[in-house]
Scaffold this active site. Structure first.
Site, mmCIF file in Angstrom:
data_model
loop_
_atom_site.group_PDB
_atom_site.id
_atom_site.type_symbol
_atom_site.label_atom_id
_atom_site.label_comp_id
_atom_site.label_asym_id
_atom_site.label_seq_id
_atom_site.Cartn_x
_atom_site.Cartn_y
_atom_site.Cartn_z
ATOM 1 N N GLU A 74 -11.856 12.918 8.059
ATOM 2 C CA GLU A 74 -10.751 12.141 7.526
ATOM 3 C C GLU A 74 -10.279 12.686 6.185
ATOM 4 O OE1 GLU A 74 -11.555 8.428 5.171
ATOM 5 O OE2 GLU A 74 -13.169 8.226 6.635
ATOM 6 N N CYS A 108 -14.075 7.126 9.554
ATOM 7 C CA CYS A 108 -15.390 7.718 9.784
ATOM 8 C C CYS A 108 -15.722 7.930 11.258
ATOM 9 C CB CYS A 108 -16.469 6.837 9.149
ATOM 10 S SG CYS A 108 -16.220 6.522 7.392
ATOM 11 N N HIS A 238 -23.971 4.028 11.303
ATOM 12 C CA HIS A 238 -23.070 4.605 10.313
ATOM 13 C C HIS A 238 -23.384 3.956 8.967
ATOM 14 C CE1 HIS A 238 -19.619 5.906 8.101
ATOM 15 N NE2 HIS A 238 -19.147 4.672 8.002
#
Length: 901
Positions: A74, A108, A238
């Site tokens: 990103e 993400c 994550h």
């Protein structure tokens, strides 16, 4: 798999103190230990190039065997050109341009999308039999404020193919996709996101609930039985920050409670029962539920999640790489126990996209075995060799990176000294925004085998050494085997008089029998400090050589010289000989044993007689350090040569950023060997102060010396137009005739280069408008190297920085001085209240410091981190404001663009 993260990091605990945050806010509240960050020479492209190259080399993969390359990121470098196309440079030189795939982007989640794309390709009819390659790469940075500690940076490369030890259970997958403004980047001129912190956490937990619900439903439909957290050995999340990971696993436990799953025992049910009637929205905001569920989940968290948290806690939030860095942590910690185990992963990307999926692990065959994957990643080694930066320097680097984002027409410092060989780094962005990268050279792999004492009597060295190498694939009590790596960097005459050593007690001939060996950056032999006039012949005990290589000559003062470069890598400024291009070795050699030089000064400052501690001693030079640092193998080789050559004492002003165990520290190993031959090693404590436990040379058999001040201080006064005088620290040899207009850097921002008043107030290189700055003195709100003002045609600079205005000064490429931030505010007030502010910077002076001696702020401190019961450092000695010889080709100021002296 392979992973790369920058070798630069900041401690979260130190960042707390710097930011004025309450103690524990980052370390306990966020659950983070350290945060990696990119300097000006690294970015997502350089990290990706490094990770991919490393993976292909370590697994011996032919680049032509890659048929699909997917990148998840990103971090926007270019709105059109993909990161994948930059990586094609690796494959084009092997003739492989037939590679499908491009970049995937959604916060993400892009890395997971790239991974799914590659896996689907391998499982499809389109697969051509070659490997897929997935790269997850990001540099997570935030504006100053509460979100900044949640940054990080890394790149992960993953090879995709059949019969892998890490297999997808593709039917067990649950996703959740919806629209939310929890974290987004609408301002394309800035890399900083807009974050709604509370909403972001709620969205994450809501998506987790939804994904777990769908995952369980699919599992139960296919397997005919209920799924619970007991059906997987490990869970990987994550990880924006570790505290959220703790909350997430607790949330799964609560989900199992609501579903009446068998994984929840009676004691847990009793504790969670009061929350059973909460609605979904209510449960996300209920602090009591959050607290109780984490308490209930703690034993299972320690077993099923904690092994996955090492890299995310040490490196920080890596956006697309975060989930897979957590998985890499699991492989690192548990690779011997993972065969046959199921691992559940949860991937999340703001905006929002999320998936929970399942992996089944098998040991696999070399080189794709789990144990070899852990070896290749070398997580512990990479963490161990990082370099800690103080928060003040981190903040300045962040300002520079902010200024450089989206900028063009600049050249980086190209300083790759702390990068490992083989690492890619950014060198330039040209006027057309084109980015150029270089790779730090890689020499042949060197293994260090320390053989111990030379056997007595007749023996065959070749056969003895070969038999040793055949038998010591591991390590025993006296033979140490390791990979060679850049280990150390340099650490740093009135000083002898100040210490009370005005006159030597030995005659010149007696001093001439002493041989001082110096492991450093070499020397400049033509310096007056090393003339041999009147010195007698060499001591008969000397057995060394002069490795001149055609540009270095020894004499009766410098009686021997050798150089070592096991990396076989030379920067363009390096001399391939014992000649010094850095200055440090010449400086330390002349301080220890330089001849008397009359009329020595720094451009007229501190004029007098300069001499070393033992002016008639002989010097043996062992050049082990170069522009990139000092390699372990070279240090050990130099120790052995110095012992055999016949030196009497060793001066080693080198040190790692922190202390290593003695059996892993080349200076400790080499000095131990020297000590057994009656040779003392004197070395520096290090330059990592003022933090405790920062001394890097701590072996009991060495003399560890901290740096202290002397009774001389270099100062440079600032005189304002209103007559007010401020005294700052600086070694200023420049003379300004008269007064000059005075301007605050923030009023001279170079908007066309993307700077703003905040960036320009720090006078970062390239941030100043030359039309405004030309012919003026510039006031800057932090210390810098002066290049920003020099390039913008300013005539001088006044810098305000409380950290660097305490006890030592630097030399700059133009008139400069450093004052406190309080004094800086007074100057800023003067500028703002005066129509035509003016000032001058007076030529430097030397003042007597009646408070000397005190340990200087940068000098490393104890207690001894390796052997706490042994005091280190052993003593202090003058280590700042020392007038001694210097290499004429090395810049005399802290700006590397300054011509040599």
């Amino acid at each position: 798999m392979d992973i790369y993260f920058p070798p630069t990091y900041v401690q979260q605990e130190a960042l707390e103190a710097h930011d004025g945050a309450s103690k524990g806010k980052y370390t306990i509240g966020l659950g983070q230990d350290c945060m990696a960050f990119c300097t000006e020479v690294e970015d997502v492209i350089s990290m990706s190039l490094t990770a991919v190259t490393s993976l292909l080399e370590k697994y011996n993969i032919d680049p032509n065997q890659i048929g699909r390359l997917e990148v998840g990121s990103e971090t926007v470098i270019d709105k059109s050109k993909s990161i994948k196309t930059f990586l094609m440079q690796i494959f084009e030189k092997f003739g492989n341009t037939d590679i499908e795939g491009v970049d995937s982007a959604n916060a993400c989640y892009g890395g997971t999308a790239a991974l799914f794309n590659c896996v689907n390709w391998v499982e499809s009819n389109s697969w051509d039999g070659r490997y897929g390659l997935v790269v997850c790469t990001d540099s997570a940075v935030y504006a100053e404020g509460p979100a900044r500690p949640t940054g990080g940076a890394a790149a992960i490369a993953m090879l995709i193919g059949p019969e892998a030890p890490i297999a997808f259970e593709s039917k067990f997958r649950g996703s959740h996709m919806s629209h939310a403004y929890d974290f987004y980047k609408p301002n394309l001129a800035s890399e900083y996101p807009v974050v709604d912190g509370k909403l972001s956490q709620t969205c994450y937990l809501m998506a987790l609930d939804s994904c777990y619900k769908h995952f369980c439903a699919k599992y139960e439909k296919l397997e005919g039985k209920q799924f619970s957290i007991s059906d997987a050995e490990y869970f990987v999340f994550h990880s924006p920050y570790n505290k959220l990971v703790q909350k997430s696993f607790a949330r799964l436990v609560f989900n199992d409670f609501v579903r009446n799953a068998s994984s929840i025992d009676d004691a847990a049910k009793e504790k969670l029962a009061p929350f059973s009637t909460l609605s979904g929205d209510e449960s996300y905001q209920n602090r009591d539920l959050e607290k109780v569920s984490q308490q209930v989940a703690k034993p299972l968290y320690d077993a099923k999640v904690q092994p996955t948290t090492l890299i995310p806690k040490q490196v920080g939030n890596m956006y697309t790489a975060s989930l897979y860095a957590a998985f890499a942590s699991l492989l690192h910690n548990k690779h011997t126990e993972l065969a046959g185990k199921r691992v559940i992963l949860f991937s999340y990307g703001s905006g929002l996209t999320a998936t929970m999926f399942s992996l089944r692990l098998h040991e696999g065959q070399h080189p794709f075995s789990l144990s070899n994957i852990a070896t290749v990643m070398n997580v512990a080694g990479k963490l161990k060799t990082r370099h800690e930066f103080p928060p003040e320097k981190f903040a300045v680097i962040m300002k520079l990176m902010e200024h450089r984002y989206g900028a063009k027409d600049f050249v980086t410092s190209k300083d790759c000294s702390i990068l490992a060989p083989g690492t890619y780094y950014l060198t330039e962005v040209d006027t057309m925004y084109r980015r150029f990268y270089a790779q730090k050279a890689v020499g042949d792999t060197v293994h260090i085998v320390y053989m111990g004492d030379l056997p007595r009597g007749d023996f065959s060295a070749e056969s003895t050494h070969h038999s040793m190498l055949e038998s010591v694939l591991g390590r025993n009590g006296w033979c140490h085997l390791s990979d060679s790596e850049p280990h150390t960097k340099d650490s740093h005459t009135r000083s002898w008089d100040f210490m009370g050593f005005s006159k030597g007690k030995l005659s010149a001939s007696q001093e001439g029998n002493a041989i001082i060996g110096l492991l450093d950056t070499g020397v400049w032999p033509e310096s007056e400090s090393f003339n041999d006039e009147g010195m007698g012949p060499l001591p008969s005990k000397w057995k060394g050589i002069c490795q001149g290589e055609g540009n270095f000559t020894c004499n009766n003062k410098i009686i021997g010289a050798r150089y070592y470069n096991s990396e076989n890598w030379y920067y363009e400024t390096d001399f391939k000989s014992p000649r010094d291009s850095e200055g440090h070795g010449t400086h330390t050699a002349s301080t220890a044993a330089g001849r008397e030089v009359q009329g020595a000064s720094y451009y007229g400052l501190a004029e007098g007689v300069a001499r070393g501690g033992v002016p008639n001693a002989r010097i043996a030079v062992y050049k082990v350090c170069w522009s990139f640092g000092c390699a372990t193998a070279d240090i050990l080789a130099a120790f052995d040569d110095a012992i055999a050559d016949g030196v009497d004492i060793l001066s080693v002003s080198l040190g790692a950023p922190w202390a290593f165990p003695y059996m892993e520290d080349p200076i400790a190993i080499g000095s131990f060997h020297a000590m057994r031959y009656g040779i003392l090693t004197s070395n520096s404590a290090g330059n990592s102060g003022p933090y405790p436990y920062s001394a890097s040379n701590t072996a009991p058999w060495t003399l560890t010396v901290a740096a202290s001040t002397i009774d001389r201080k270099f100062i440079a006064n600032v005189v304002l137009g209103n007559g007010k005088v401020f005294t700052g620290l600086s070694i200023n040899s420049f003379v300004l005739n008269g007064t000059y207009p005075l301007v605050w850097g923030g009023d001279a921002a170079n908007y066309s280069a993307g700077a703003d008043p905040e960036i320009a107030s720090y006078c970062v290189t390239g941030s100043l408008n030359s039309y405004i700055v030309q012919g003026k003195i510039v006031f800057c709100e932090t210390i810098w190297d002066g290049s920003g003002i020099l390039i913008a045609n300013g005539v001088g600079t006044i810098m305000a920085d409380s950290e660097y205005s305490k006890d030592f000064g630097f030399s700059y490429p133009l008139p400069a001085t450093v004052i406190t931030t309080e004094e800086g505010q007074e100057i800023l007030d003067y500028i703002r209240s005066t129509q035509n502010p003016i000032a001058t910077i007076l030529v430097g002076e030397t003042w007597k410091d009646i408070m000397a001696a005190s340990v200087v702020s940068f000098s490393s401190r104890g207690p001894n981190p390796i052997s706490p019961d042994i005091l280190k450092p052993d003593l202090t000695a003058p280590g700042v404001d020392i007038l001694a010889s210097w290499s004429p080709v090395s810049p005399p100021s802290i700006y590397w663009g300054t011509p040599g002296v």
